[in-house]
Scaffold this motif. Structure first.
Motif, mmCIF file in Angstrom:
data_model
loop_
_atom_site.group_PDB
_atom_site.id
_atom_site.type_symbol
_atom_site.label_atom_id
_atom_site.label_comp_id
_atom_site.label_asym_id
_atom_site.label_seq_id
_atom_site.Cartn_x
_atom_site.Cartn_y
_atom_site.Cartn_z
ATOM 1 N N PRO A 40 19.590 5.847 -35.685
ATOM 2 C CA PRO A 40 20.022 4.972 -37.188
ATOM 3 C C PRO A 40 20.957 3.710 -36.849
ATOM 4 O O PRO A 40 21.040 2.538 -37.949
ATOM 5 N N ASP A 41 21.005 3.695 -35.349
ATOM 6 C CA ASP A 41 22.156 2.822 -35.456
ATOM 7 C C ASP A 41 21.968 2.181 -34.047
ATOM 8 O O ASP A 41 23.366 1.796 -33.512
ATOM 9 N N SER A 42 21.135 1.895 -33.803
ATOM 10 C CA SER A 42 21.064 0.567 -32.567
ATOM 11 C C SER A 42 21.032 -0.395 -31.823
ATOM 12 O O SER A 42 20.978 -0.966 -33.663
ATOM 13 N N PHE A 43 21.159 -0.589 -31.289
ATOM 14 C CA PHE A 43 21.489 -2.352 -30.972
ATOM 15 C C PHE A 43 21.359 -3.496 -31.484
ATOM 16 O O PHE A 43 20.985 -4.295 -31.709
ATOM 17 N N VAL A 75 20.932 8.069 -28.517
ATOM 18 C CA VAL A 75 22.678 7.873 -28.415
ATOM 19 C C VAL A 75 22.817 6.160 -27.648
ATOM 20 O O VAL A 75 21.924 6.623 -26.600
ATOM 21 N N PRO A 76 22.922 5.640 -28.852
ATOM 22 C CA PRO A 76 23.437 4.068 -28.390
ATOM 23 C C PRO A 76 24.456 4.292 -27.656
ATOM 24 O O PRO A 76 25.527 4.955 -27.532
ATOM 25 N N PHE A 77 24.426 3.516 -26.998
ATOM 26 C CA PHE A 77 25.661 2.774 -25.727
ATOM 27 C C PHE A 77 26.693 2.618 -26.382
ATOM 28 O O PHE A 77 27.880 2.122 -26.110
ATOM 29 N N ALA A 78 27.131 1.329 -27.718
ATOM 30 C CA ALA A 78 27.778 1.867 -28.326
ATOM 31 C C ALA A 78 28.741 2.525 -28.877
ATOM 32 O O ALA A 78 28.497 3.567 -29.004
ATOM 33 N N PRO A 79 30.191 1.839 -28.317
ATOM 34 C CA PRO A 79 30.938 3.688 -28.799
ATOM 35 C C PRO A 79 30.968 3.908 -30.467
ATOM 36 O O PRO A 79 29.619 2.989 -31.391
ATOM 37 N N GLY A 80 31.123 4.822 -30.713
ATOM 38 C CA GLY A 80 31.108 5.803 -32.043
ATOM 39 C C GLY A 80 31.200 7.009 -32.099
ATOM 40 O O GLY A 80 31.726 7.534 -31.008
ATOM 41 N N PRO A 81 30.881 8.068 -33.284
ATOM 42 C CA PRO A 81 31.095 9.055 -33.194
ATOM 43 C C PRO A 81 29.923 9.942 -32.032
ATOM 44 O O PRO A 81 29.600 9.814 -32.012
ATOM 45 N N GLU A 82 30.806 11.072 -31.109
ATOM 46 C CA GLU A 82 29.634 12.133 -30.631
ATOM 47 C C GLU A 82 28.473 12.525 -31.316
ATOM 48 O O GLU A 82 29.273 13.204 -32.354
ATOM 49 N N LEU A 83 27.717 11.986 -30.510
ATOM 50 C CA LEU A 83 26.701 13.549 -31.223
ATOM 51 C C LEU A 83 26.279 14.474 -30.439
ATOM 52 O O LEU A 83 25.887 14.554 -29.238
ATOM 53 N N ASP A 130 20.850 6.689 -16.705
ATOM 54 C CA ASP A 130 22.283 7.500 -16.947
ATOM 55 C C ASP A 130 22.688 5.583 -17.198
ATOM 56 O O ASP A 130 23.546 5.277 -15.700
ATOM 57 N N THR A 131 23.612 5.869 -18.681
ATOM 58 C CA THR A 131 24.681 3.793 -18.404
ATOM 59 C C THR A 131 25.582 4.024 -18.709
ATOM 60 O O THR A 131 26.483 3.380 -18.896
ATOM 61 N N THR A 132 25.716 5.061 -18.110
ATOM 62 C CA THR A 132 27.456 6.204 -17.863
ATOM 63 C C THR A 132 27.295 5.934 -16.348
ATOM 64 O O THR A 132 28.582 6.532 -15.935
ATOM 65 N N GLY A 133 26.680 4.841 -15.683
ATOM 66 C CA GLY A 133 27.416 5.901 -13.741
ATOM 67 C C GLY A 133 27.713 6.861 -13.376
ATOM 68 O O GLY A 133 28.190 7.473 -13.073
ATOM 69 N N ILE A 152 21.262 4.358 -12.244
ATOM 70 C CA ILE A 152 22.410 4.761 -11.952
ATOM 71 C C ILE A 152 22.886 2.944 -12.504
ATOM 72 O O ILE A 152 22.821 2.015 -11.722
ATOM 73 N N THR A 153 23.499 3.059 -13.767
ATOM 74 C CA THR A 153 23.983 2.115 -14.175
ATOM 75 C C THR A 153 25.432 1.802 -13.937
ATOM 76 O O THR A 153 26.248 2.357 -14.228
ATOM 77 N N HIS A 154 25.717 0.362 -13.468
ATOM 78 C CA HIS A 154 27.822 0.174 -13.739
ATOM 79 C C HIS A 154 27.911 0.229 -15.240
ATOM 80 O O HIS A 154 27.260 -0.293 -16.104
ATOM 81 N N SER A 155 28.708 1.075 -16.028
ATOM 82 C CA SER A 155 29.609 0.975 -16.883
ATOM 83 C C SER A 155 30.905 1.370 -16.261
ATOM 84 O O SER A 155 31.001 2.357 -15.310
ATOM 85 N N ARG A 156 32.758 1.186 -17.437
ATOM 86 C CA ARG A 156 33.896 1.342 -17.058
ATOM 87 C C ARG A 156 33.872 2.606 -17.986
ATOM 88 O O ARG A 156 35.183 3.389 -18.049
ATOM 89 N N ALA A 157 33.391 2.180 -19.498
ATOM 90 C CA ALA A 157 34.454 2.997 -20.771
ATOM 91 C C ALA A 157 34.373 4.347 -20.252
ATOM 92 O O ALA A 157 32.327 4.776 -19.862
ATOM 93 N N GLU A 158 34.709 5.948 -21.184
ATOM 94 C CA GLU A 158 33.893 6.931 -20.989
ATOM 95 C C GLU A 158 32.717 6.559 -22.422
ATOM 96 O O GLU A 158 32.807 5.759 -22.666
ATOM 97 N N PRO A 159 31.753 7.943 -22.459
ATOM 98 C CA PRO A 159 31.012 7.922 -23.044
ATOM 99 C C PRO A 159 31.576 7.505 -24.195
ATOM 100 O O PRO A 159 31.799 8.132 -25.099
ATOM 101 N N ARG A 160 30.071 5.771 -25.273
ATOM 102 C CA ARG A 160 30.541 6.338 -27.206
ATOM 103 C C ARG A 160 32.251 5.932 -26.808
ATOM 104 O O ARG A 160 32.187 5.815 -27.972
ATOM 105 N N LYS A 161 32.809 5.508 -26.198
ATOM 106 C CA LYS A 161 33.939 4.925 -26.457
ATOM 107 C C LYS A 161 34.324 3.400 -26.034
ATOM 108 O O LYS A 161 33.674 2.772 -25.629
ATOM 109 N N PRO A 162 35.368 2.937 -26.665
ATOM 110 C CA PRO A 162 35.755 0.830 -26.730
ATOM 111 C C PRO A 162 36.137 0.824 -25.079
ATOM 112 O O PRO A 162 37.184 2.210 -24.285
#
Length: 299
Positions: A40-43, A75-83, A130-133, A152-162
């Motif tokens: 419901p909240d995709s980029f 589940v979007p990549f952007a930060p948000g509540p855990e699903l 997997d966008t979380t590497g 395998i994607t480069h990203s540095r954040a914890e899943p769904r975390k800012p």
């Protein structure tokens, strides 16, 4: 590798791949990955394909418009509540089921959860994106125990975390080193190199200046020897560069995708399937990889 055009394109160690039921030769082929977000909240689409019938229709339409594969996310990549994983699976599995029953298009699922990946592969997905590497190494185990391909994607954040105000001393070098380390993890867990794709993660925990530089330096990522996925469609680096809202970023998206291909990418993840397929088929012809479909002019 020097293309007939004179471009020096980094070689892919294992360019010929069977992904699902389709054969790809990434030494002379560009794949278009379509995007269906059942959130419901995709980029980009802000929930337009959240309803099951809309998500299935979008997936079918993408296949009909020539997409090589369809990426389905719950589940979007952007930060948000855990699903919860069960709810994520309930969003994506019915779409996979419907698409697999009617098309041989490659199906991928955008997830970082091993349990969702298991269910998606059983339903007919042949790529785990997997966008979380590989934040959870068990995901690599799931892929290793299947015939699926792993992105395998480069990203540095914890899943769904800012991840505010990201900093890099050398963005392309750091992205390359991260991807290499995660590839080594996947290999150590039993994923064969022939089933690995890398994605530098345009805009993911990066600002616009980082992403523009990373795009310019994409040959450094392609030099790892794996097919490179460029997920550039409608992203903020395009909007900020051109000062345009998401609905007006198609031209910028096609330019970014085309530049990425000419710098070594072999898969582009795009929202507008028809325009993207036409642009990539044109690039293949310019590179000498594809013959014109209807040559008549001055013949």
């Amino acid at each position: 590798m020097t293309a007939p055009s004179g471009l020096c394109l980094p070689p892919i160690t294992e360019p010929v791949r069977m992904i699902g039921s389709r054969r790809f030769d990434f030494s002379r082929q560009i794949a278009v990955m379509a995007i269906v977000n059942r959130t419901p909240d995709s980029f980009y689409d802000q929930g337009r394909t959240f309803a099951l019938d809309q998500a299935v229709a979008a997936a079918m339409r993408a296949a009909a418009e020539g997409a090589d594969w369809v990426d389905i996310g719950g589940v979007p990549f952007a930060p948000g509540p855990e699903l919860p994983a069960a709810e994520e699976a309930a969003r994506v599995i019915p779409v996979i089921d419907a698409l697999a029953a009617s098309s041989d298009v490659v199906i991928s699922v955008d997830t970082f959860r091993p349990e969702v990946a298991v269910a998606a592969i059983a339903a007919g997905a042949s790529v785990i994106n997997d966008t979380t590497g590989i934040h959870d190494p068990r995901l690599a185990d799931v892929v290793a125990d299947s015939e699926a391909t792993l992105v395998i994607t480069h990203s540095r954040a914890e899943p769904r975390k800012p991840f505010p105000t990201p900093q890099y001393a050398d963005v392309a070098g750091e992205v390359r080193d991260f991807l290499l380390s995660r590839v080594e993890l996947a290999l150590s867990r039993g994923v064969p190199s022939s089933r690995i794709i890398v994605d530098p993660g345009h805009d993911l925990n990066k600002n616009t200046f980082h992403t523009l530089e990373l795009t310019r330096r994409l040959p450094e990522i392609a030099a790892l020897g794996y097919p490179v996925l460029a997920a550039v469609s409608n992203k903020d680096f395009i909007g900020e560069t051109l000062d345009l809202p998401k609905p007006e970023r198609l031209a910028g998206s096609l330019a970014a995708a085309s530049a990425s291909v000419l710098l070594g990418a072999r898969i582009v993840r795009m929202h507008d399937v028809r325009a993207s397929v036409e642009a990539m088929r044109m690039l293949e012809a310019i590179l000498g990889w594809r013959q014109p479909l209807a040559p008549r002019h001055n013949l």
